[in-house]
Design a protein around this motif. Structure first.
Motif, short mmCIF file in Angstrom:
data_model
loop_
_atom_site.label_atom_id
_atom_site.label_comp_id
_atom_site.label_asym_id
_atom_site.label_seq_id
_atom_site.Cartn_x
_atom_site.Cartn_y
_atom_site.Cartn_z
N LEU A 101 21.41 -14.98 -6.91
CA LEU A 101 20.09 -16.43 -7.13
C LEU A 101 18.46 -16.47 -5.77
CD1 LEU A 101 22.18 -19.09 -8.35
CD2 LEU A 101 20.96 -17.57 -9.53
N TYR A 102 19.35 -15.39 -5.10
CA TYR A 102 18.31 -15.84 -4.09
C TYR A 102 16.76 -14.73 -4.01
CZ TYR A 102 20.56 -19.48 -1.41
OH TYR A 102 20.79 -21.02 -1.17
N SER A 103 17.09 -13.85 -4.61
CA SER A 103 16.92 -12.31 -5.05
C SER A 103 15.93 -12.54 -6.40
CB SER A 103 17.61 -11.41 -4.99
OG SER A 103 18.64 -11.02 -3.85
N ILE A 104 16.66 -13.57 -7.38
CA ILE A 104 15.96 -13.80 -8.26
C ILE A 104 14.13 -14.29 -8.41
CG2 ILE A 104 15.78 -14.29 -10.72
CD1 ILE A 104 18.25 -14.01 -10.86
N PHE A 105 14.84 -15.50 -6.96
CA PHE A 105 14.02 -16.75 -7.44
C PHE A 105 12.57 -15.30 -6.07
CE2 PHE A 105 11.66 -19.51 -4.01
CZ PHE A 105 11.55 -20.24 -4.31
N ALA A 106 12.97 -14.91 -5.39
CA ALA A 106 11.70 -14.08 -4.68
C ALA A 106 11.81 -13.14 -4.94
CB ALA A 106 12.39 -13.60 -3.34
N VAL A 153 14.34 -19.84 -13.71
CA VAL A 153 14.84 -19.65 -12.33
C VAL A 153 16.31 -20.93 -11.73
CG1 VAL A 153 15.47 -18.82 -9.90
CG2 VAL A 153 13.36 -17.32 -11.28
N ALA A 154 15.13 -21.92 -12.57
CA ALA A 154 16.14 -22.96 -12.08
C ALA A 154 17.41 -23.06 -13.52
CB ALA A 154 15.37 -24.43 -12.21
N ILE A 155 16.74 -22.79 -14.48
CA ILE A 155 17.47 -22.29 -15.55
C ILE A 155 19.06 -21.83 -15.01
CG2 ILE A 155 17.76 -21.72 -18.11
CD1 ILE A 155 15.19 -22.88 -18.44
N TYR A 156 18.69 -20.49 -14.79
CA TYR A 156 19.77 -19.36 -14.34
C TYR A 156 20.92 -20.33 -13.79
CZ TYR A 156 16.25 -16.42 -15.96
OH TYR A 156 15.77 -15.19 -16.61
N ALA A 157 20.12 -20.73 -12.66
CA ALA A 157 21.21 -22.67 -11.21
C ALA A 157 21.81 -23.19 -12.63
CB ALA A 157 20.31 -22.23 -10.01
N SER A 158 21.78 -23.38 -13.26
CA SER A 158 22.29 -24.53 -13.52
C SER A 158 23.08 -24.00 -14.63
CB SER A 158 21.01 -25.07 -14.19
OG SER A 158 21.46 -26.25 -15.15
N GLN A 159 22.45 -22.81 -15.40
CA GLN A 159 24.27 -21.99 -16.49
C GLN A 159 24.75 -21.71 -14.91
OE1 GLN A 159 22.15 -18.91 -18.14
NE2 GLN A 159 20.69 -20.27 -19.54
N TYR A 160 24.86 -21.29 -14.82
CA TYR A 160 25.90 -20.83 -13.37
C TYR A 160 26.50 -21.66 -12.57
CZ TYR A 160 25.54 -16.05 -14.47
OH TYR A 160 25.11 -14.47 -15.22
N ASN A 161 25.80 -23.62 -12.56
CA ASN A 161 25.57 -24.49 -11.33
C ASN A 161 26.09 -23.58 -9.59
OD1 ASN A 161 26.45 -27.04 -11.20
ND2 ASN A 161 28.86 -26.34 -11.38
N GLU A 211 23.70 -23.02 -6.59
CA GLU A 211 22.63 -23.48 -5.59
C GLU A 211 21.79 -23.89 -6.80
OE1 GLU A 211 23.40 -22.34 -2.87
OE2 GLU A 211 25.67 -21.39 -3.76
N LEU A 212 21.47 -24.92 -7.04
CA LEU A 212 20.57 -25.03 -7.90
C LEU A 212 19.89 -26.00 -6.84
CD1 LEU A 212 19.83 -25.83 -10.85
CD2 LEU A 212 21.79 -28.32 -10.41
N ASP A 213 20.48 -27.16 -5.95
CA ASP A 213 19.81 -27.63 -4.68
C ASP A 213 18.18 -26.84 -4.22
OD1 ASP A 213 20.94 -26.20 -3.51
OD2 ASP A 213 22.12 -27.52 -2.73
N VAL A 214 18.64 -25.83 -3.58
CA VAL A 214 17.92 -24.85 -3.49
C VAL A 214 16.99 -23.97 -3.73
CG1 VAL A 214 17.29 -23.11 -1.66
CG2 VAL A 214 19.10 -24.09 -1.62
#
Length: 696
Positions: free
Chosen positions: A133-138, A329-337, A339-342
């Motif tokens: 998720l961090y790599s996608i975020f960047a 990117v936040a949607i991906y984090a929510s789907q996998y539950n 690192e949602l906060d970061v």
């Protein structure tokens, strides 16, 4: 000059003065490449719509459930239609492929860098989800909702073909990089649930299925096929329909971006602060620098031989790299539950930080000629002015710490030393402004020593503050049953300071390093180098603003007395609390319903009874804000956590619950402790006896 050549900020000033003739690229390139006069209206339009969406979500004009519907429309109808339209109409003959390869290599480089570093330093139990998720975020930018209007404002009248690169670059992340991040997340799910037998082929199948099910990827492929099949035109029978969906994307996407920001920064915690700062640095600083360098390297000998167009492409690559992360990117984090906060907090902060960076970058790139002497003078003036204002803020902050007597206890003993070091930094910069104009070598050496000795000591005291905060928290944990409110307050303030101040030096060793490396490897550093120098000056001498924002407005010494005084001036008298009749009818009904039908069960489920040993036994019945939110969602009183937080705020406004130290409103937080008020602790039989009978 040899004395100064090894020290970063004044080294850059001296080199700027000595080699100032190289600071400008082609003096004609910037004025012909972009039109800055349309950038501010474009930024105002984009962020104005974002602000409207945020207000609508914050005031519950649009609920979180309704916002999801708007998000589905934007991502599954409007954006796919926009991509299909532009893929069909795309003119491949005007594409400079070296530019696309440069952006591709830059994205892959940042993706690999973030992924490898995360795998190396993250905790073993969550390293794979963070790496993905961090790599996608960047690397995944908000190209369409926010990037396209800005590129349109800057280049439509000069290089309109630059607009089509948005549609060519975006699929790189969606089709090639994001699946790698998804694979890491799937590996993390498999490690978290080893009972699920999921082999490598199964993970590959799940990832490929996710990519193929993405309507954006699907419509990009369909659009490219239709481009050749339909002869680069949309049939007349479909044109109006496609245009209608495509044109609805811009405003709806920005409005949804504002909606998705509501309540996200509140999820930021102490443990995620450093990761957040480093991610934002990677996205808003590392990415644009690598994009620019790749274009300079790959396009220097390619088909794009015009120096004017080459400089424009290089600057465009830098601006493209500054685009903030996309909401998906936040949607991906929510789907996998995971690192949602970061991810969600980083998306919000990056979006608002990107606006001034883009505007200042574009403004500097449009300056036709840059004389080195005025630039050095201006940089000196900026440092001097910031130091004066920061000095005033620090004097106020130090006075507050002394008057509140916080400096006598940990961790504020170290924070006091930090404030004094920041104070000396400002004094040193103010003195340097006068000493540098004289030929007193001894005075310059002494002032320089004071300035940089104080500057780097601020980093040392920040680390000491971090260590003392951890020790203080560990010690207080032994006394949680008796002083849970104190622990809560210390944790909140310590966490806030760690998030901002402990991670600040990390991003700032990076700024100075980038500045020196930029000069080392570029004989012609260009205007963006100057922007980095101004940013370093603000970061160096503006530390007092952070200290003032966190410690300068003490609640008991400043805010509460000011609030009481304001109330007394407005109403003619001081009032400790509003009379019960002021509570709105809706809140009164909510509180009555909760007390009658749900409070007893809630107390049994979430309120543990803690006993403090002392002269006499004493019960302390408290619960966390997050515990009440969890319970409200679990029993079905609210649909989601956002509504549960509003429900809890209504209970607090109605007097049913209160914060343990009366310092905070109700929040969905794992650190804030609350308790039910005494009147709501009346035994059920006794309470029913004093209530009027309910009509049957």
């Amino acid at each position: 000059n040899n004395l100064y050549s090894n020290l970063n900020h004044f080294t850059c000033q001296l080199q700027l003065a000595i080699h100032g003739k190289n600071i400008s690229h082609n003096p004609l390139s910037s004025t012909q490449a972009m039109s800055i006069d349309k950038l501010f209206p474009a930024l105002l339009e984009c962020f104005g719509i974002i602000l409207c969406g945020y207000i609508a979500g914050r005031t519950d004009i649009i609920t979180s459930c309704q916002a999801k519907g708007l998000g589905n429309f934007v991502s599954k109808f409007a954006l796919p239609a926009l991509l299909f339209k532009n893929m069909v109409l795309l003119d491949f003959n005007n594409v400079i492929w070296s530019f696309l390869w440069s952006i591709l290599i830059a994205k892959v480089s940042v993706f690999v860098l973030v992924c490898v570093l995360t795998l190396a330093v993250a905790s073993p139990e969550s390293r794979y989800s963070k790496a993905g998720l961090y790599s996608i975020f960047a690397t995944q930018s908000n190209d369409f909702a926010l990037g396209y209007p800005i590129v349109d404002a800057l280049y439509r009248n000069t290089y309109p073909e630059y607009l089509q690169y948005i549609y060519l670059v975006a699929p790189v992340s969606l089709m090639f990089l994001n699946p790698i991040g998804f694979a890491f997340c799937e590996v993390q799910k498999w490690k978290d649930h080893p009972e699920r037998q999921q082999g490598k082929l199964q993970i590959v199948r799940v990832v490929l299925l996710q990519v193929l099910k993405n309507p954006i990827v699907f419509m990009v492929v369909v659009g490219i096929v239709s481009h050749f099949a339909l002869g680069q035109r949309i049939p007349a029978v479909m044109e109006e329909f496609v245009d209608g969906l495509a044109n609805s994307f811009g405003g709806a996407a920005l409005f949804y971006l504002g909606l998705s920001m509501v309540g996200q920064v509140a999820k930021l915690t102490r443990s995620t602060g450093v990761a957040l700062i480093l991610l934002i640095t990677a996205k808003l600083l590392v990415m644009p620098l690598i994009c620019k360098d790749m274009v300079d390297l790959l396009d220097s000998t390619g088909s794009n031989s015009s120096s004017l167009n080459h400089s424009s492409l290089s600057n465009y690559a830098f601006l493209y790299g500054v685009f903030p992360p996309a909401p998906s990117v936040a949607i991906y984090a929510s789907q996998y539950n995971m690192e949602l906060d970061v991810v969600t907090s980083g998306m919000v902060i990056s979006t608002f930080l990107s606006a001034p960076i883009m505007y200042v970058s574009a403004w500097l790139l449009t300056i036709p000629l840059m004389n080195p002497k005025p630039l050095v003078t201006e940089l000196q003036n900026v440092s001097f002015n910031i130091s004066i204002v920061s000095l005033v803020a620090l004097v106020w902050t130090i006075a507050v710490i002394l008057l509140s007597k916080k400096f006598k206890r940990l961790p504020h003993m170290f924070s006091m030393n930090l404030f004094l070091a920041q104070f000396l930094v400002c004094v040193g910069m103010i003195l340097w402004n006068f000493v540098v104009k004289q030929e007193d070598i001894l005075g310059q050496v002494l002032t320089f020593t004071l300035l940089y000795g104080s500057l780097y000591s601020t980093y040392v005291w920040t680390g000491m503050y971090h260590v003392s905060g951890l020790v203080c928290t560990m010690c207080l944990d032994w006394y949680v049953p008796c002083v849970s409110g104190l622990v809560c307050t210390v944790c909140v303030w310590t966490g806030m300071y760690h998030v901002v101040h402990f991670s600040f030096p990390l991003s700032h060793v990076f700024q100075n390093l980038s500045s020196c490396l930029w000069w080392l490897f570029n004989q012609d550093p260009g205007r963006l180098y100057l922007e980095l120098q101004f940013f370093c000056a603000v970061a160096n001498y503006g530390q007092g603003f952070i200290s003032f924002g966190i410690f300068g407005l003490d609640r008991h010494l400043i805010i509460l007395p000011f609030k009481k005084r304001l109330v007394s001036l407005w109403q003619g008298r001081e009032s400790e609390e509003e009379p019960p009749s002021v509570v709105p009818e809706e809140i009164r009904l909510t509180c009555t319903q909760f007390v009658r039908y749900h409070k007893d069960q809630c107390v049994q489920d979430i309120v543990p009874i803690r006993r403090c040993e002392g002269d006499r036994a004493q019960t302390q019945a408290t619960f966390l804000g997050s515990d009440l939110v969890d319970w409200l969602v679990r029993v079905g009183l609210t649909r989601d956590r956002r509504e549960a937080q509003l429900y809890g705020a209504q209970l607090q406004q109605g007097g049913i619950l209160q914060h343990l130290t009366h310092q905070f409103g109700f929040k969905d937080d794992t650190l804030l402790h609350y308790r039910f008020t005494e009147r709501s602790w009346t035994p059920p039989m006794e309470r029913n006896s004093i209530m009027p009978p309910v009509a049957m």
